[in-house]
Structures are given as structure tokens and as C-alpha cells.
Design an enzyme around this catalytic site. Structure first.
Site, PDB file in Angstrom:
ATOM      1  N   LYS A 287     -23.272  16.602 -15.791  1.00  0.00           N
ATOM      2  CA  LYS A 287     -23.614  17.878 -15.680  1.00  0.00           C
ATOM      3  C   LYS A 287     -23.713  18.307 -16.978  1.00  0.00           C
ATOM      4  O   LYS A 287     -24.204  19.611 -17.558  1.00  0.00           O
ATOM      5  CB  LYS A 287     -24.003  18.806 -14.367  1.00  0.00           C
ATOM      6  CG  LYS A 287     -23.909  18.290 -12.761  1.00  0.00           C
ATOM      7  CD  LYS A 287     -25.384  18.842 -12.805  1.00  0.00           C
ATOM      8  CE  LYS A 287     -25.456  18.949 -11.667  1.00  0.00           C
ATOM      9  NZ  LYS A 287     -26.095  17.455 -10.950  1.00  0.00           N
TER      10      LYS A 287
HETATM   11  C1  LIG Z   1     -26.718  16.715  -9.907  1.00  0.00           C
HETATM   12  C2  LIG Z   1     -26.470  14.911  -9.864  1.00  0.00           C
HETATM   13  C3  LIG Z   1     -27.560  14.734 -10.078  1.00  0.00           C
HETATM   14  C4  LIG Z   1     -29.302  15.053  -9.243  1.00  0.00           C
HETATM   15  O1  LIG Z   1     -29.143  15.735 -10.058  1.00  0.00           O
HETATM   16  P1  LIG Z   1     -30.914  16.958 -10.326  1.00  0.00           P
HETATM   17  O2  LIG Z   1     -30.894  16.792 -11.726  1.00  0.00           O
HETATM   18  O3  LIG Z   1     -30.134  18.526  -9.427  1.00  0.00           O
HETATM   19  O4  LIG Z   1     -31.833  15.573  -9.881  1.00  0.00           O
HETATM   20  C5  LIG Z   1     -27.477  12.535  -9.184  1.00  0.00           C
HETATM   21  N1  LIG Z   1     -26.371  12.829  -9.519  1.00  0.00           N
HETATM   22  C6  LIG Z   1     -25.103  13.736  -9.553  1.00  0.00           C
HETATM   23  C7  LIG Z   1     -23.745  12.764  -9.968  1.00  0.00           C
HETATM   24  C8  LIG Z   1     -25.375  14.298  -9.610  1.00  0.00           C
HETATM   25  O5  LIG Z   1     -23.888  15.214 -10.590  1.00  0.00           O
END
Ligand SMILES: *Cc1c(COP(=O)(O)O)cnc(C)c1O
Length: 463
Positions: free
Chosen positions: A112
Site C-alpha cells: 500500500k
Molecule cells: C491490501 C492487501 C491485499 C489485497 O490487495 P487488494 O488491492 O485489496 O486486492 C493483499 N495483501 C496485503 C498484505 C494487503 O495489505
């Protein structure tokens, strides 16, 4: 460059406005009117460049004239300066033709950070230029919230409120949200699930009086600018394995479908992506939809990979929009059915279109832990449980002749309990955040009640 809504009934916007707005006013998500294409020689020329330079070249056409070249370059430089790895998104090899893309070297140890750090920079530029203030409200299953708080803490013209499901995030995730001392940061522990948090957030966006009164801005994974920032590492990873001359596939641990949707944009801009594999845990609405054609919610079951404990996968709406040939009315109808009946059936044509690009797989809790243990033994790499879901699905579905890149979406230290349970090894926090457990926490418990949430935001936000 214009952005249009997946439900076809909101005005088109430029890049900066789409970023500041988040959700379209018809409830849809913004998508580019047309995806700019990179020629094979332009893609090949990315080989060996810094991550920042590659990011600039990939994103520039999508940004249009809303930010100058100098502004965009400065934002990218500042966004990734705090990453702990010079390559930003390094690729390591797990097995013959199977690679792991480590996306966890940013400040909150999850992918993120790639998008959030960048939009933190871009928000500042855009808001300062217009003398505007915004109130960011976000819903999180853990990682979006910590990344958003890290990116927006202390900014003069932004207040940030993060709703997370009380008791359903890891302690590291919670502390990353509750320990920042800046008074523009508000961690709200909601009595409910992530889906409740996301539903209340959507309610706030659909309440136009509230939306306009507080200058509501969304930085959830539906925000187009976040998707765009994530396109970059699909491109750099593929190029480092020989694209565009050689095709690759990706497996993406998936919840809200933002990350894997970025992969589909990379494919449309010209990257030779053979398959995009959706990896889910036991919350497998996407896997059921891809295999059976019916998208139906049936409650969230907490798992060892909590950032993927999601039933309503918001960004899937974008994939549906593509699969229905850009028919906003059709998408609006499906979404209305989802709201009123808890599900919908994808048309045969659209399902075929989805299967052209996407594959899917589901992993049980036991398989997830076994994968963490097995990969640790065979390579020394410690996987977080989300990344392990990805690796397990990749191993089951991959074509040995095509390089498979599995995305490692978080670092093991963010989920130490699961990693220790699987391997007996407790991954330590990196030195730069070693005092996380000693800092005082600040949070507000809130009920699953729209009116009360809106009142709290009105009262706490600065003017
Ligand atoms: C947010 C997240 C996901 C999922 O990602 P999306 O874009 O919502 O599909 C998978 N793994 C981790 C560690 C995350 O923080």
C-alpha cells in the site's frame, strides 16, 4: 486525459480531480477513457532505469497536464525516498521460473505504501495550488489505514479519519494507526467487519451534503491514482525478466482487487502479461465468481491473512466494466442487484472476457501456514501470510514455461504471530520501527452507525 465512471452517469474528470474525489458521484469508480499504449521499444527502454524514472515514464501519459513534469518527478522522488531498499520493488527467485516481487520495503511494510506515499505527495501539491482542504476518510482491513496515516500525518490541509474493524487487525497494523501523535490523525475502531467499514464509507460519499460540507476525499483502493501507482511495479518486474520480448504471468494476493486491476492496466498498456491469477484465502468470492459465474456475498470468515478478509471486492467493478465492454448501465444494474439481493450473475460473454485475462485459486488456512514453512525451508525467504496465499496459488496454477511473478504484498514482521506459528521464527520489526510497541496508543471506539460517525468527523476535523 479524462476519467469516466464505471456506472456511466457522472461527469468525466481530469486526473487530479479524479484523485481528490475518489468515488464518482453516481457511486461508480473512475477509469481512464482510453488506456495510453507504450510501444515495445519504450517498454524495453525501461530496463536498467531507476524505479523512479520508470515510474515517471509509465505514469506520465495517465496524469496528463494536471501536474507538470517537474511536479510529478518531485512527487515520485519524495514518495520512494523513505523505502528501505534501493530497488524499491526487488525481485527474488523462489524456484525455477517462479519469482517473488517484494513490495514491503516501504514505511508500513505493505505494498500500500507504493500508492499511498505517492498520492500523499500529489494531494499536497494539488491542495496547496488551489488553497483547498480535504477530509480523508478511509476504511481499512489494516494496511491501507496504516499506509494512509503514514502518508498524510501532519499535513496542514488534510484531516484523516481511518475506520478499521475493531479486534480484526494485527497488533502491528493497529499500532501503526494508533501511535502517530499528529492531531490531524484519527484512528476509529469500528464495531463490525471491514465490509461494514467500507459500507459506511460509501454511505458518506453518497450523502452529498456531508460530502461537500467536509470536503470528503477517498484514498481507498478505489482511488484511481492508487491503481496507477501500482501499475509501475508490474511493468518494472516484467521488464527485468525480459519483457516485452518475453511474456510473464503474475499471481496477486487479492482482496479489494486494486492491485490485480493495476496488472490488467499494465497488460492493456502493452506489457505481455499472459495471465493474472487472483489468489484468495477462504474468503473466496472472486474465485467462486470466476469459476461459477455468480458473485454472491456470504459473510466474512476471519483468516490468518486479514488484509484479504473481504467479501465485497470494490475494484472488481472496474474489471466488470471492462468485461461488459464499457457499458455503464449494465454495471450499475449489477451493483444495484448486489445491494438489494446480495449478489448477481455475470453474463456468459462477460465471464468469458474475464477468463481471457484472469485465473483464480483459493487457499485454506492450513495450506497458507504450510506454504510459509515450506518456502522458509527451501529458500530462507519468510513470507507474510498474504504472500503465502499468492505463492500457494501460483504453484498450483502456473505454466512452468512462463515466468511467474508472485507479489509479496506485506513483510513478515507485520504478521509475526502467523509467521511464528508456521515456522517457529518470530520476524523482528526493522530497526526504524523497533519502538512501535513502546509508544502510547490513541483511538476512538465507534459503533456501526452512519449518523454518529458523521457527527464525530464534523466535530474533530480542523477548520
Ligand atoms: C491490501 C492487501 C491485499 C489485497 O490487495 P487488494 O488491492 O485489496 O486486492 C493483499 N495483501 C496485503 C498484505 C494487503 O495489505
Amino acid at each position: 486525459m479524462r476519467y469516466i465512471s464505471t456506472r456511466g452517469a457522472a461527469p468525466s474528470l481530469g486526473f487530479a480531480e479524479a484523485m481528490l474525489t475518489g468515488l464518482a458521484r453516481d457511486g461508480g469508480l473512475y477509469v481512464p477513457e482510453a488506456v495510453p499504449v507504450m510501444a515495445p521499444d519504450e517498454i524495453a527502454a525501461l530496463a536498467g532505469l531507476s524505479y523512479e524514472e520508470a515510474a515517471f515514464r509509465v505514469m506520465r501519459p495517465f496524469v496528463g497536464t494536471d501536474f507538470t513534469e517537474v511536479e510529478l518527478r518531485a512527487a515520485i522522488e519524495a514518495a520512494y525516498r523513505g523505502f528501505a531498499h534501493a530497488a524499491r520493488a526487488p525481485l527474488v527467485q523462489l524456484a525455477p521460473n517462479h519469482f517473488l516481487l517484494e513490495l514491503f520495503h516501504g514505511p508500513t511494510l505493505a505494498f500500500k505504501d507504493f500508492a499511498m506515499q505517492l498520492i500523499g505527495q500529489l494531494f499536497q501539491i494539488a491542495l496547496n495550488r488551489d488553497g483547498r482542504r480535504v477530509t480523508i476518510v478511509g476504511a481499512t482491513s489494516g494496511d491501507t489505514g496504516s499506509a494512509a496515516i503514514e502518508a498524510f500525518r501532519g499535513l496542514a490541509n488534510v484531516d484523516v479519519f481511518i475506520l478499521y474493524p475493531h479486534g480484526r487487525v494485527s497488533e502491528v497494523q493497529r499500532r501503526q494507526m494508533t501511535t502517530p501523535v499528529e492531531d490531524n490523525v484519527h484512528a476509529l475502531a469500528l464495531d463490525g467487519t471491514f465490509d461494514d467499514a467500507q459500507a459506511r464509507l460509501k454511505d458518506m460519499f453518497n450523502d452529498f451534503a456531508f460530502r461537500d460540507a467536509v470536503g470528503l476525499a477517498g484514498v481507498n483502493s478505489i482511488n484511481w491514482a492508487r491503481v496507477l501507482a501500482q501499475v509501475v511495479y508490474f511493468v518494472t518486474a516484467a521488464v527485468s525478466l525480459g519483457a516485452p520480448a518475453r511474456g510473464v504471468s503474475f499471481t496477486v494476493p487479492t482482496g479489494n482487487f486494486g492491485d490485480i486491476y493495476a496488472g490488467s492496466i499494465a497488460r492493456r498498456l502493452g506489457l505481455p502479461v499472459e495471465r493474472l491469477v487472483i489468489a484468495t484465502n477462504q474468503n473466496d468470492i472472486l474465485h467462486r465468481c470466476l469459476t461459477g459465474g455468480r458473485y454472491a456475498t456470504d459473510g466474512v470468515r476471519p483468516s490468518v491473512s486479514p488484509s484479504m478478509d473481504i467479501q465485497v471486492s470494490s475494484n472488481f467493478e472496474r474489471a466488470l466494466f471492462d468485461a461488459y465492454g464499457g457499458d455503464g448501465n449494465a454495471v450499475a444494474q449489477l451493483m444495484a442487484e448486489l445491494a438489494s439481493q446480495g449478489g448477481f450473475t455475470v453474463s456468459q460473454g462477460a465471464l468469458q472476457a474475464l477468463r481471457q485475462i484472469y485465473r483464480s485459486g483459493r487457499v485454506s488456512e492450513e495450506e497458507t501456514l504450510a506454504t510459509i514453512a515450506r518456502v522458509q525451508r527451501s529458500t530462507g525467504e519468510l513470507l507474510c501470510p498474504h504472500s503465502a496465499v499468492g505463492v500457494a496459488v501460483a504453484e498450483k496454477t502456473r505454466d512452468p514455461a512462463v515466468p511467474m511473478i508472485t507479489l509479496a504484498t506485506a513483510g513478515p514482521a507485520k504478521f509475526p504471530d502467523a509467521v511464528e506459528q508456521a515456522t517457529g521464527i518470530r520476524p523482528p520489526l526493522p530497526a526504524r520501527m523497533a519502538d512501535l510497541f513502546g509508544r502510547p496508543e490513541r483511538l476512538t471506539r465507534v459503533g456501526n452507525d452512519l449518523g454518529a460517525l458523521q457527527a464525530l468527523i464534523h466535530e474533530r476535523r480542523r477548520r
